[in-house]
Design an enzyme around this catalytic site. Sequence first.
Site, PDB file in Angstrom:
ATOM      1  N   PHE A   7       1.029   6.024  -6.590  1.00 41.08           N
ATOM      2  CA  PHE A   7       0.301   7.038  -5.831  1.00 41.08           C
ATOM      3  C   PHE A   7       1.256   7.986  -5.113  1.00 41.08           C
ATOM      4  O   PHE A   7       2.294   7.564  -4.594  1.00 41.08           O
ATOM      5  CB  PHE A   7      -0.573   6.382  -4.744  1.00 41.08           C
ATOM      6  CG  PHE A   7      -1.637   5.460  -5.248  1.00 41.08           C
ATOM      7  CD1 PHE A   7      -2.922   5.920  -5.511  1.00 41.08           C
ATOM      8  CD2 PHE A   7      -1.363   4.108  -5.443  1.00 41.08           C
ATOM      9  CE1 PHE A   7      -3.906   5.056  -5.961  1.00 41.08           C
ATOM     10  CE2 PHE A   7      -2.345   3.237  -5.890  1.00 41.08           C
ATOM     11  CZ  PHE A   7      -3.619   3.713  -6.153  1.00 41.08           C
ATOM     12  N   ASP A   8       0.877   9.243  -5.052  1.00 42.02           N
ATOM     13  CA  ASP A   8       1.420  10.147  -4.052  1.00 42.02           C
ATOM     14  C   ASP A   8       0.833   9.708  -2.706  1.00 42.02           C
ATOM     15  O   ASP A   8      -0.086   8.883  -2.674  1.00 42.02           O
ATOM     16  CB  ASP A   8       1.008  11.579  -4.406  1.00 42.02           C
ATOM     17  CG  ASP A   8       1.424  12.585  -3.359  1.00 42.02           C
ATOM     18  OD1 ASP A   8       2.573  12.521  -2.891  1.00 42.02           O
ATOM     19  OD2 ASP A   8       0.595  13.443  -3.010  1.00 42.02           O
ATOM     20  N   PHE A   9       1.336  10.244  -1.601  1.00 43.11           N
ATOM     21  CA  PHE A   9       0.769   9.866  -0.304  1.00 43.11           C
ATOM     22  C   PHE A   9      -0.099  10.965   0.301  1.00 43.11           C
ATOM     23  O   PHE A   9      -1.308  10.822   0.408  1.00 43.11           O
ATOM     24  CB  PHE A   9       1.874   9.466   0.682  1.00 43.11           C
ATOM     25  CG  PHE A   9       1.319   8.955   1.982  1.00 43.11           C
ATOM     26  CD1 PHE A   9       0.841   7.659   2.081  1.00 43.11           C
ATOM     27  CD2 PHE A   9       1.235   9.780   3.097  1.00 43.11           C
ATOM     28  CE1 PHE A   9       0.282   7.192   3.264  1.00 43.11           C
ATOM     29  CE2 PHE A   9       0.682   9.332   4.290  1.00 43.11           C
ATOM     30  CZ  PHE A   9       0.209   8.038   4.373  1.00 43.11           C
TER      31      PHE A   9
END
Length: 210
Positions: A7-9
């Site tokens: 995941f990106d944040f």
Amino acid sequence: MIDTVIFDFDGTLADTSQIVINSFKHIYSVFRNEDCDEDYVMSTFGEPLRLTLQRDFEAYDFEDVITCYREYQVERFNDEVRLYETVKETLDYLKDKNIKMGITTSRLRNSTLEAVNNFNIKKYFDAIITADDVKKHKPDKEPLIKTMELLNSKAENTLYVGDSRFDMECAINSNVIPVLCGWHKLSEELKNQYNVKYVLNKMIDIKEII
């Protein structure tokens, strides 16, 4: 078979969009005495903050600018930032399925770790790669490749979930399957531009891909 989700944040796990926009408005007001364009700020999402500030505030001392930015954000982060709907439920689901999970973000390491600890989600991730951990940043493939190496995962079995053009390009450059968060203003444009097959209306929709 998908066995890894990275995941990106910002804008993916956590709704940081407005606090980032407001932080830019603040430093534009303080240093440049002018308003900033929200659409422009949104177009930089996914780019390391250092690069954005060095470009847009080159006439000012970098440490002064980033300190002002951080101080504004730190005071408000815990009150204004939340995980997106169904994120925690999704992480629980993936953990129960023994899916390996990681984070690949352009956020700095200290602020990333502070955020995941505040949200009590660090326990889900076996690898977290930040802007401090790489020489080349998204959209270069280095951040995702490093994350997959730590997870001992293969690109063809990995999803990368993100919200920006930097995320989609990073996934494509890494031969990873891109998954787009569909709840942002530019999501439809990004879907068409990068021919993204998987677009989430909410995070739990990832179950349909797995």
